[in-house]
Design a protein around this motif. Structure first.
Motif, PDB file in Angstrom:
ATOM      1  N   VAL A  72      21.506  -8.793  -4.806  1.00 22.86           N
ATOM      2  CA  VAL A  72      20.923  -7.474  -4.541  1.00 22.86           C
ATOM      3  C   VAL A  72      19.591  -7.712  -3.842  1.00 22.86           C
ATOM      4  O   VAL A  72      18.929  -8.724  -4.093  1.00 22.86           O
ATOM      5  CB  VAL A  72      20.734  -6.614  -5.816  1.00 22.86           C
ATOM      6  N   ALA A  73      19.232  -6.800  -2.963  1.00 21.70           N
ATOM      7  CA  ALA A  73      18.003  -7.030  -2.195  1.00 21.70           C
ATOM      8  C   ALA A  73      17.418  -5.719  -1.695  1.00 21.70           C
ATOM      9  O   ALA A  73      18.074  -4.677  -1.673  1.00 21.70           O
ATOM     10  CB  ALA A  73      18.285  -7.962  -1.022  1.00 21.70           C
ATOM     11  N   SER A  74      16.157  -5.854  -1.260  1.00 22.75           N
ATOM     12  CA  SER A  74      15.398  -4.725  -0.738  1.00 22.75           C
ATOM     13  C   SER A  74      15.887  -4.301   0.642  1.00 22.75           C
ATOM     14  O   SER A  74      15.606  -3.192   1.079  1.00 22.75           O
ATOM     15  CB  SER A  74      13.933  -5.153  -0.619  1.00 22.75           C
ATOM     16  N   SER A  75      16.602  -5.188   1.341  1.00 18.71           N
ATOM     17  CA  SER A  75      17.086  -4.857   2.687  1.00 18.71           C
ATOM     18  C   SER A  75      18.297  -5.729   2.997  1.00 18.71           C
ATOM     19  O   SER A  75      18.421  -6.837   2.445  1.00 18.71           O
ATOM     20  CB  SER A  75      15.989  -5.125   3.734  1.00 18.71           C
ATOM     21  N   PRO A  76      19.169  -5.281   3.915  1.00 21.72           N
ATOM     22  CA  PRO A  76      20.323  -6.109   4.298  1.00 21.72           C
ATOM     23  C   PRO A  76      19.874  -7.458   4.850  1.00 21.72           C
ATOM     24  O   PRO A  76      20.520  -8.483   4.618  1.00 21.72           O
ATOM     25  CB  PRO A  76      21.026  -5.274   5.387  1.00 21.72           C
ATOM     26  N   ARG A  77      18.751  -7.470   5.550  1.00 23.33           N
ATOM     27  CA  ARG A  77      18.277  -8.717   6.169  1.00 23.33           C
ATOM     28  C   ARG A  77      17.959  -9.783   5.114  1.00 23.33           C
ATOM     29  O   ARG A  77      18.343 -10.948   5.243  1.00 23.33           O
ATOM     30  CB  ARG A  77      17.041  -8.411   7.019  1.00 23.33           C
ATOM     31  N   VAL A  78      17.252  -9.381   4.068  1.00 21.27           N
ATOM     32  CA  VAL A  78      16.915 -10.332   2.993  1.00 21.27           C
ATOM     33  C   VAL A  78      18.197 -10.783   2.280  1.00 21.27           C
ATOM     34  O   VAL A  78      18.375 -11.976   1.991  1.00 21.27           O
ATOM     35  CB  VAL A  78      15.886  -9.711   2.012  1.00 21.27           C
ATOM     36  N   ALA A  79      19.119  -9.852   2.022  1.00 18.91           N
ATOM     37  CA  ALA A  79      20.375 -10.214   1.334  1.00 18.91           C
ATOM     38  C   ALA A  79      21.146 -11.253   2.147  1.00 18.91           C
ATOM     39  O   ALA A  79      21.619 -12.267   1.611  1.00 18.91           O
ATOM     40  CB  ALA A  79      21.222  -8.965   1.115  1.00 18.91           C
ATOM     41  N   GLN A  80      21.267 -11.020   3.457  1.00 14.50           N
ATOM     42  CA  GLN A  80      22.057 -11.932   4.297  1.00 14.50           C
ATOM     43  C   GLN A  80      21.367 -13.290   4.446  1.00 14.50           C
ATOM     44  O   GLN A  80      22.029 -14.324   4.516  1.00 14.50           O
ATOM     45  CB  GLN A  80      22.317 -11.313   5.683  1.00 14.50           C
ATOM     46  N   ARG A  81      20.043 -13.283   4.451  1.00 12.19           N
ATOM     47  CA  ARG A  81      19.308 -14.552   4.574  1.00 12.19           C
ATOM     48  C   ARG A  81      19.523 -15.411   3.323  1.00 12.19           C
ATOM     49  O   ARG A  81      19.654 -16.634   3.406  1.00 12.19           O
ATOM     50  CB  ARG A  81      17.822 -14.236   4.799  1.00 12.19           C
ATOM     51  N   ILE A  82      19.572 -14.749   2.151  1.00 16.45           N
ATOM     52  CA  ILE A  82      19.833 -15.472   0.902  1.00 16.45           C
ATOM     53  C   ILE A  82      21.269 -16.008   0.917  1.00 16.45           C
ATOM     54  O   ILE A  82      21.509 -17.183   0.591  1.00 16.45           O
ATOM     55  CB  ILE A  82      19.563 -14.569  -0.322  1.00 16.45           C
ATOM     56  N   ALA A  83      22.221 -15.170   1.329  1.00 16.98           N
ATOM     57  CA  ALA A  83      23.631 -15.594   1.380  1.00 16.98           C
ATOM     58  C   ALA A  83      23.793 -16.837   2.251  1.00 16.98           C
ATOM     59  O   ALA A  83      24.564 -17.755   1.920  1.00 16.98           O
ATOM     60  CB  ALA A  83      24.495 -14.455   1.907  1.00 16.98           C
ATOM     61  N   GLN A  84      23.045 -16.873   3.333  1.00 15.42           N
ATOM     62  CA  GLN A  84      23.097 -18.005   4.276  1.00 15.42           C
ATOM     63  C   GLN A  84      22.696 -19.326   3.592  1.00 15.42           C
ATOM     64  O   GLN A  84      23.193 -20.381   3.930  1.00 15.42           O
ATOM     65  CB  GLN A  84      22.089 -17.672   5.375  1.00 15.42           C
ATOM     66  N   GLU A  85      21.801 -19.252   2.618  1.00 14.71           N
ATOM     67  CA  GLU A  85      21.304 -20.467   1.944  1.00 14.71           C
ATOM     68  C   GLU A  85      22.209 -20.954   0.816  1.00 14.71           C
ATOM     69  O   GLU A  85      22.212 -22.143   0.491  1.00 14.71           O
ATOM     70  CB  GLU A  85      19.911 -20.203   1.330  1.00 14.71           C
ATOM     71  N   LEU A  86      22.921 -20.030   0.177  1.00 12.72           N
ATOM     72  CA  LEU A  86      23.568 -20.367  -1.092  1.00 12.72           C
ATOM     73  C   LEU A  86      24.894 -21.102  -0.936  1.00 12.72           C
ATOM     74  O   LEU A  86      25.713 -20.766  -0.086  1.00 12.72           O
ATOM     75  CB  LEU A  86      23.818 -19.095  -1.914  1.00 12.72           C
ATOM     76  N   THR A  87      25.096 -22.089  -1.802  1.00 10.71           N
ATOM     77  CA  THR A  87      26.409 -22.725  -1.912  1.00 10.71           C
ATOM     78  C   THR A  87      27.159 -22.000  -3.023  1.00 10.71           C
ATOM     79  O   THR A  87      26.619 -21.770  -4.113  1.00 10.71           O
ATOM     80  CB  THR A  87      26.250 -24.220  -2.273  1.00 10.71           C
ATOM     81  N   VAL A  88      28.386 -21.634  -2.718  1.00 10.08           N
ATOM     82  CA  VAL A  88      29.196 -20.852  -3.659  1.00 10.08           C
ATOM     83  C   VAL A  88      30.040 -21.801  -4.498  1.00 10.08           C
ATOM     84  O   VAL A  88      30.518 -22.812  -3.991  1.00 10.08           O
ATOM     85  CB  VAL A  88      30.105 -19.881  -2.863  1.00 10.08           C
ATOM     86  N   PHE A  89      30.192 -21.491  -5.790  1.00  5.59           N
ATOM     87  CA  PHE A  89      31.133 -22.263  -6.605  1.00  5.59           C
ATOM     88  C   PHE A  89      32.062 -21.277  -7.328  1.00  5.59           C
ATOM     89  O   PHE A  89      31.680 -20.131  -7.561  1.00  5.59           O
ATOM     90  CB  PHE A  89      30.405 -23.185  -7.593  1.00  5.59           C
ATOM     91  N   PRO A  90      33.269 -21.708  -7.672  1.00  2.24           N
ATOM     92  CA  PRO A  90      34.194 -20.759  -8.305  1.00  2.24           C
ATOM     93  C   PRO A  90      33.727 -20.386  -9.705  1.00  2.24           C
ATOM     94  O   PRO A  90      33.382 -21.268 -10.496  1.00  2.24           O
ATOM     95  CB  PRO A  90      35.525 -21.526  -8.366  1.00  2.24           C
ATOM     96  N   CYS A  91      33.635 -19.090  -9.995  1.00  2.00           N
ATOM     97  CA  CYS A  91      33.218 -18.691 -11.343  1.00  2.00           C
ATOM     98  C   CYS A  91      34.220 -17.730 -11.977  1.00  2.00           C
ATOM     99  O   CYS A  91      33.914 -17.090 -12.974  1.00  2.00           O
ATOM    100  CB  CYS A  91      31.800 -18.113 -11.331  1.00  2.00           C
ATOM    101  N   GLY A  92      35.432 -17.635 -11.409  1.00  2.00           N
ATOM    102  CA  GLY A  92      36.462 -16.791 -12.010  1.00  2.00           C
ATOM    103  C   GLY A  92      36.187 -15.314 -11.772  1.00  2.00           C
ATOM    104  O   GLY A  92      35.205 -14.953 -11.125  1.00  2.00           O
ATOM    105  N   ARG A  93      37.072 -14.468 -12.320  1.00  3.16           N
ATOM    106  CA  ARG A  93      36.918 -13.021 -12.186  1.00  3.16           C
ATOM    107  C   ARG A  93      36.978 -12.381 -13.568  1.00  3.16           C
ATOM    108  O   ARG A  93      37.617 -12.911 -14.464  1.00  3.16           O
ATOM    109  CB  ARG A  93      38.053 -12.437 -11.321  1.00  3.16           C
ATOM    110  N   ASP A  94      36.337 -11.232 -13.711  1.00  3.17           N
ATOM    111  CA  ASP A  94      36.421 -10.511 -14.982  1.00  3.17           C
ATOM    112  C   ASP A  94      37.852 -10.094 -15.289  1.00  3.17           C
ATOM    113  O   ASP A  94      38.250 -10.021 -16.445  1.00  3.17           O
ATOM    114  CB  ASP A  94      35.559  -9.233 -14.916  1.00  3.17           C
ATOM    115  N   ASP A  95      38.602  -9.765 -14.235  1.00  6.06           N
ATOM    116  CA  ASP A  95      39.960  -9.250 -14.456  1.00  6.06           C
ATOM    117  C   ASP A  95      41.033 -10.321 -14.272  1.00  6.06           C
ATOM    118  O   ASP A  95      42.200 -10.007 -14.056  1.00  6.06           O
ATOM    119  CB  ASP A  95      40.230  -8.051 -13.545  1.00  6.06           C
ATOM    120  N   ALA A  96      40.624 -11.608 -14.353  1.00  8.35           N
ATOM    121  CA  ALA A  96      41.616 -12.687 -14.232  1.00  8.35           C
ATOM    122  C   ALA A  96      42.580 -12.601 -15.423  1.00  8.35           C
ATOM    123  O   ALA A  96      42.131 -12.329 -16.539  1.00  8.35           O
ATOM    124  CB  ALA A  96      40.920 -14.037 -14.230  1.00  8.35           C
ATOM    125  N   PRO A  97      43.896 -12.801 -15.207  1.00  9.06           N
ATOM    126  CA  PRO A  97      44.837 -12.683 -16.329  1.00  9.06           C
ATOM    127  C   PRO A  97      44.587 -13.744 -17.398  1.00  9.06           C
ATOM    128  O   PRO A  97      44.062 -14.796 -17.136  1.00  9.06           O
ATOM    129  CB  PRO A  97      46.199 -12.896 -15.692  1.00  9.06           C
TER     130      PRO A  97
END
Ligand code: IPD
Length: 277
Positions: free
Chosen positions: A252-277
């Protein structure tokens, strides 16, 4: 025409006030702590009691509505988001903070219809701050309008996240590396106060400029999601794509620009889903 979701929201504020009173009173007494899935996944008798109170007070008035509650799911209830009116409840968001009386503990409730958040209520119990937001009608703290900082420049941003121990050492390393990458952008600072819902409210009222997290749950996000969007902020997936309430991750962010800049930096890892069977 009567706005039935507004009636639900008014009822939710009343129920949240009662729940918050119980949490505040419990803070004055000894707190018996139990472990759930791990030594850092805590629950107390108050979490369970408050969730029961919230669900019974809502079910009495709206018997056909659906519920997803943190402690009910821990006890085996399904965690599936349907199109019907659904109350997504975290009776104590920030149980670890509660146990230590670290002053960011909240009752968080989000209400969805057709899988869209209609309203969110977050009561920060120790601060006595009632955050409320209704779709299309703005965000408020104790009745006064709030808005995000509007910050567009990541290098002038204060960023919130969480750094709980992950069972998988690779994921834990990724969490730590991600914090380092964000600090190196550079940003003004990184803070981890928790709870998740309070973090989102801090962005909603402009006290922080962004918050990201991988591995939280829909009940941590639903109430705060309404606050951030109604306060003029953005909420996206950790990849920068569209937000999915059941995906267990967000920026979540104050602007789309800040949100996208953070997304650009982050490495994603699998954390499952709330609705996974
Ligand atoms: C937790 C808190 C904490 C966050 C965790 C959440 P809970 O919720 O929001 O700050 O780091 O990911 O699950 O378990 O206290 O309701």
């Amino acid at each position: 025409m009567t706005d039935s979701w507004q009636e639900c929201m008014n009822h939710c504020v009343d129920v949240t006030k009662q729940a918050g009173k119980i949490v505040r009173e419990a803070l004055e007494k000894d707190i018996a702590v139990m472990e759930k899935s791990s030594p850092t996944d805590l629950v107390t008798e108050t979490d369970q009691r408050v969730e029961k109170l919230i669900i019974s007070a809502i079910r009495e008035k709206y018997p056909t509505h659906c519920f997803i509650g943190e402690e009910s799911v821990a006890a085996g209830a399904p965690s599936v988001l349907s199109d019907g009116p659904t109350w997504i409840i975290d009776p104590i968001d920030g149980t670890t903070n509660f146990v230590h009386r670290f002053p960011f503990v909240s009752v968080s409730i989000g209400f969805t219809v057709n899988k869209e958040v209609e309203f969110g209520i977050v009561y920060s119990c120790m601060e006595d701050k009632m955050y409320t937001a209704r779709r299309g009608k703005g965000a408020f703290c104790n009745g006064l309008p709030i808005k995000v900082s509007g910050q567009e420049d990541i290098t002038k941003s204060l960023v919130l996240t969480e750094m709980g121990l992950k069972k998988d050492p690779e994921h834990f390393k990724t969490v730590m590396d991600n914090i380092q990458k964000i600090l190196n952008v550079p940003v003004h600072g990184v803070r981890c106060p928790g709870s998740a819902a309070v973090n989102m409210c801090l962005v909603a009222c402009g006290a922080a400029d962004a918050y990201y997290h991988q591995g939280i749950y829909c009940w941590d996000m639903a109430g705060g999601a309404a606050l951030v969007t109604e306060a003029g902020g953005v909420i996206v997936d950790i990849t920068g794509g569209p937000f999915d309430l059941m995906s267990r991750r967000l920026i979540v962010a104050s602007s789309p620009r800040v949100a996208q800049r953070i997304a650009q930096e982050l490495t994603v890892f699998p954390c499952g889903r709330d609705d996974a069977p």
